[in-house]
Design a protein around this motif. Structure first.
Motif, PDB file in Angstrom:
ATOM      1  N   UNK A  58     -17.220  20.537 -89.444  1.00 44.12           N
ATOM      2  CA  UNK A  58     -17.639  21.936 -89.530  1.00 44.12           C
ATOM      3  C   UNK A  58     -18.133  22.249 -90.942  1.00 44.12           C
ATOM      4  N   UNK A  59     -17.400  21.745 -91.925  1.00 44.82           N
ATOM      5  CA  UNK A  59     -17.758  22.093 -93.298  1.00 44.82           C
ATOM      6  C   UNK A  59     -18.658  21.050 -93.970  1.00 44.82           C
TER       7      UNK A  59
ATOM      8  N   UNK B 152     -13.546  33.595 -91.640  1.00 44.19           N
ATOM      9  CA  UNK B 152     -12.994  32.483 -90.853  1.00 44.19           C
ATOM     10  C   UNK B 152     -11.555  32.155 -91.236  1.00 44.19           C
ATOM     11  N   UNK B 182      -9.895  30.537 -86.854  1.00 39.82           N
ATOM     12  CA  UNK B 182     -11.077  30.103 -87.599  1.00 39.82           C
ATOM     13  C   UNK B 182     -12.391  30.464 -86.896  1.00 39.82           C
ATOM     14  N   UNK B 183     -12.605  31.760 -86.649  1.00 39.67           N
ATOM     15  CA  UNK B 183     -13.845  32.155 -85.976  1.00 39.67           C
ATOM     16  C   UNK B 183     -15.064  31.772 -86.803  1.00 39.67           C
ATOM     17  N   UNK B 184     -16.194  31.684 -86.107  1.00 37.82           N
ATOM     18  CA  UNK B 184     -17.377  31.153 -86.786  1.00 37.82           C
ATOM     19  C   UNK B 184     -18.578  32.100 -86.677  1.00 37.82           C
ATOM     20  N   UNK B 199     -13.713  29.646 -82.776  1.00 44.41           N
ATOM     21  CA  UNK B 199     -13.914  28.194 -82.921  1.00 44.41           C
ATOM     22  C   UNK B 199     -12.646  27.401 -82.603  1.00 44.41           C
ATOM     23  N   UNK B 229     -15.041  23.902 -79.489  1.00 44.58           N
ATOM     24  CA  UNK B 229     -15.335  24.388 -80.839  1.00 44.58           C
ATOM     25  C   UNK B 229     -16.721  25.033 -80.930  1.00 44.58           C
ATOM     26  N   UNK B 246     -20.659  23.458 -79.808  1.00 41.29           N
ATOM     27  CA  UNK B 246     -20.903  22.472 -80.870  1.00 41.29           C
ATOM     28  C   UNK B 246     -20.497  21.047 -80.484  1.00 41.29           C
ATOM     29  N   UNK B 247     -19.226  20.871 -80.147  1.00 44.23           N
ATOM     30  CA  UNK B 247     -18.765  19.496 -79.925  1.00 44.23           C
ATOM     31  C   UNK B 247     -19.112  18.972 -78.538  1.00 44.23           C
ATOM     32  N   UNK B 306     -25.327  23.984 -84.451  1.00 50.75           N
ATOM     33  CA  UNK B 306     -24.331  24.941 -84.942  1.00 50.75           C
ATOM     34  C   UNK B 306     -24.750  26.403 -84.824  1.00 50.75           C
TER      35      UNK B 306
END
Lengths: 466, 343
Positions: A58-59, B152, B182-184, B199, B229, B246-247, B306
């Protein structure tokens, strides 16, 4: 055994089967029982995370496909080492990376190196025979040892030779004819063309078997004849007594105690022939599965008695220290650095110096690498603000440590029950005496003194052993 | 996968892709966010990496014309010119004056540029109190030109004026309804309701502007309607919701009732204009491409995307295909006539 002896033994197990454990973890595992912990290391619950991959990507999305950039790939793997909840899975991957040494220097493709490490995680504790099949089909290995250039009409012996010399039996156990015949059997084992790196970045390689490029003529390999293919060669190789000895000696060298360097194994006896024989017998009785050998080994007296009898590899120094001080538990900026730290100490992970891998034991140490090891550890343990250090120092404070002798003993204990020899210990105590007893009324200064003692312990000969 | 995705009276037609992997100029470096003006000017947030840092905002058009890039360095908080503005550039948004806002998840700051890319100012104080920011991730503007910011690290959603004055906020950590981990990403629908990609809990939650939980989209997994995620989210004129899964490497499209409609997996069968320049300059790349039997299947797919943005003026979905250094563009077609089935 006293409770501290139990903790020391557990610390030894977690150092060898992983990258160390905090005091809290050690206490919990001692309560769980040694053999139960061994079982959990060998067969961790499915729900445990291998590593904080999602958090890292993610980062640092660039760590997914580092391409030719080794640093991003190295940081990716180092972060998995320090964040995994399945430490033996990561340690066995490091082990096989040392045996089946494949390097980014030629591949220019860290994506595929990371795929190979992932394969080691998946197959590394299982059947050695299956692992050989997987590594034979691994694109990074195929490119590394030119098997994509091994054709029916133009045999390339690079893979066939190393399969026998470095990955299974070791030298002196086969002939040049066997090398040729094994190589013929692996013709047609190649890689499918993939999209090139431009314009959209790296795409993965995949194994491909090209029947039309395979030499399907009769071959004779180690006395067995027929239209042998690669799997047949692996079948024959695995059953050779030399293979069991070679692999078990590697396991002993990596997990138990330092052996001489691999090239001298044909002339140098094993450090503990009795232990090696027991491992070989277990390997053969269990159809060449790795897990039963490790189970027997970790539960053996020869393993339990082998504390501090091997020099830590650079990857172990870095991962073990980062875990101890709990730095980079979150993949914060600057994480790129953790992947290259082992390189300064002589072990560029994902990029070994040759297919022979690294020379281990005392060869990890030279004037440059020792300085890098000492400085890396000192910089971290002297930083009393790192979360792991705060916990350690709080524990030492709670134990009421005060005198120079207590300070040195407590510091050694919390750095992994390091066994200092009498002379070293006395030198450290003498050094500590120059500032007298710890004064906890000035807590910050007291903790700083302890951090400095730990930095000095990190510079001792004893600390280089794990 | 199909170029035209038709389901339940809706049609999404793959239009084209733009970009290529590049550290500067005509290309993107791990694009994580994108926003479009109604004239089709795009601002792309390039996260980049630590090894070859090229964090920046790219400005280009939907028609693949490169305009400029900015945001690499600037006089943050009145300091010297050589300071790297962003560490973890994550979100990008444009206000009604076409000033461009970039969020920095590590520094917990918002940096602002004019439409020519001139640095204007930075605001944001790190912390957990109302009005402080802890991990500025996704950002978007509401109809009143106020900026919504996902925090986040402490799972809060906050609304600010464009100048950084705190207006309101809600949210807390956890996995219960209304809580977040950990929201995005963030987006608002036409009524001002707030959609947040949760997330860590692999779901999307819809809130009223005051923070009352209304609806949950998806759950952890890989199957129908599930998410792994999720990072980006956007909403179209009909209330259909697009979630960057995402994943699972796809976009999941839900209707306004949170029922999954269909999935996009990436359709970049073509090479972008900038991509063609790379190929023209590197004939060996073309040779190698021509040896790949499943070239199109390999090329078309998203690789851990993303971000996303729905351009409601032009009915365009733009997906930031992060690890392919490109954007993939789809058009929602309201006049699509399905051909006879047995052609």
């Amino acid at each position: 055994m006293s409770h501290k002896d139990d903790l020391a033994l557990m610390s030894h197990l977690m150092r060898r089967a992983g990258f160390g454990a905090s005091r809290d973890e050690l206490e919990q595992k001692v309560a769980q029982g040694y053999e139960a912990v061994v079982e959990e290391l060998l067969s961790p619950p499915e729900e445990l995370e291998s590593g904080k991959m999602a958090l890292m990507l993610r980062y640092h999305p660039s760590f997914l496909l580092p391409g030719g950039n080794p640093l991003s790939g190295q940081a990716n793997w180092m972060y998995q080492m320090i964040s995994t909840q399945k430490p033996l899975e990561e340690k066995i991957a490091l082990f096989w990376h040392q045996v089946f040494a494949t390097g980014n220097s030629k591949l220019d493709n860290c994506d595929q190196m990371l795929e190979q490490i992932k394969m080691f995680r998946q197959y590394g504790l299982g059947s050695y025979k299956e692992l050989l099949v997987q590594i034979s089909k691994n694109p990074a290995m195929i490119f590394w040892l030119d098997n994509n250039e091994n054709h029916r009409e133009a045999v390339n012996e690079n893979w066939g030779r190393e399969l026998l010399e470095l990955f299974s039996m070791g030298v002196s156990n086969y002939t040049e004819v066997d090398v040729r015949e094994a190589s013929r059997a692996f013709t047609g084992w190649t890689i499918r063309a993939k999209l090139p790196r431009q314009p959209y970045g790296r795409y993965p390689w995949h194994f491909e078997y090209r029947e039309e490029d395979h030499d399907d003529g009769d071959k004779t390999f180690l006395g067995e004849s027929g239209n042998l293919n690669g799997e047949d060669i692996i079948d024959i190789v695995v059953q050779q007594p030399a293979t069991a000895r070679f692999i078990c000696r590697h396991l002993y060298n990596f997990f138990v105690a330092d052996e001489p360097q691999v090239p001298s194994w044909t002339i140098e006896p094993a450090r503990d022939e009795e232990a090696l024989d027991a491992m070989i017998a277990t390997f053969e009785e269990n159809n060449y599965e790795i897990k039963p050998v490790l189970r027997m080994m970790f539960n053996s007296e020869f393993f339990k008695n082998a504390r501090f009898s091997k020099i830590k590899s650079p990857a172990e120094v870095v991962a073990g220290t980062l875990k101890m001080v709990e730095e980079f538990q979150f993949p914060e900026p600057g994480i790129l650095q953790i992947g290259k730290e082992p390189s300064y100490m002589g072990q560029a992970i994902l990029d070994p110096p040759s297919v022979e891998g690294w020379h281990t034991g005392t060869e990890w140490i030279n004037s440059g690498s020792l300085l890098a090891r000492v400085n890396f550890v000192a910089d971290r343990v002297a930083n009393t603000e790192l979360p792991g250090m705060r916990k350690i120092l709080d524990l030492i404070q709670a134990e009421g440590v005060k005198t120079p002798e207590q300070m040195v003993d407590a510091a050694a204990e919390h750095m992994g029950f390091v066994e200092l020899n009498q002379e070293t210990r006395q030198q450290l105590v003498d050094n500590a005496k120059s500032d007298g007893d710890l004064d906890w009324s000035n807590e910050a200064a007291a903790k700083q003194r302890l951090g400095e003692i730990m930095a000095l312990i990190g510079a001792t000969t004893e600390y280089q052993f794990g | 996968m199909a170029l035209n995705t038709i389901v339940a009276g809706r049609a999404w037609l793959y239009s084209h892709n733009l970009g290529r992997n590049a550290q500067a100029g005509m290309g993107f470096s791990q694009p994580v966010g994108v926003v479009s003006t109604k004239e089709g000017v795009l601002y792309v947030a390039n996260r980049s990496g630590e090894q070859n840092p090229s964090t920046r905002i790219s400005k280009c058009t939907i028609d693949q014309e490169f305009i400029s890039e900015f945001g690499r360095k600037g006089p943050v908080y009145g300091g010297n010119d050589n300071v790297q503005i962003f560490t973890w550039l994550t979100g990008v948004a444009v206000d009604k004056d076409e000033n461009v806002y970039g969020s920095d998840e590590w520094k917990s700051q918002i940096s602002i540029f004019d439409k020519e890319g001139e640095y204007l100012r930075t605001w944001g104080e790190k912390g957990d109190d109302p009005g402080q920011i802890n991990g500025a991730a996704g950002i978007c503007f509401d109809a009143d030109d106020n900026l919504w910011v996902v925090n986040s690290f402490n799972s809060r959603i906050q609304k600010f004026t464009k100048d950084g004055q705190y207006l309101s906020g809600f949210g807390e950590k956890g996995d219960l309804e209304g809580q977040m981990e950990m929201p995005s990403g963030i987006s608002l629908d036409a009524e001002g309701n707030v959609y947040v990609t949760d997330w860590g809990n692999s779901r999307v939650q819809k809130f009223t502007p005051e923070g009352q939980h209304l609806l949950t989209f998806g759950h952890a997994g890989t199957g129908a309607g599930s998410l792994n995620h999720p990072t980006g989210v956007c909403i179209d004129n009909d209330g259909d919701v697009y979630v960057v899964d995402w994943m699972n490497e796809r976009v999941v499209i839900y209707d306004k009732e949170a029922r999954p409609l269909t999935y996009l997996y990436g359709d970049a069968v073509d090479v972008s204009d900038w991509g063609k320049m790379s190929l023209d300059a590197n004939p060996d790349m073309v040779k190698r491409r021509n040896q790949v039997s499943d070239m199109v299947d390999q090329q078309r797919k998203f690789r851990m995307p993303m971000g996303c943005f729905f351009d409601r003026d032009n009915n365009r979905l733009i997906v930031a295909d992060t690890n392919r250094g490109r954007l993939q563009v789809y058009v929602k077609d309201y006049n699509y006539q399905d051909p006879q089935f047995n052609l």
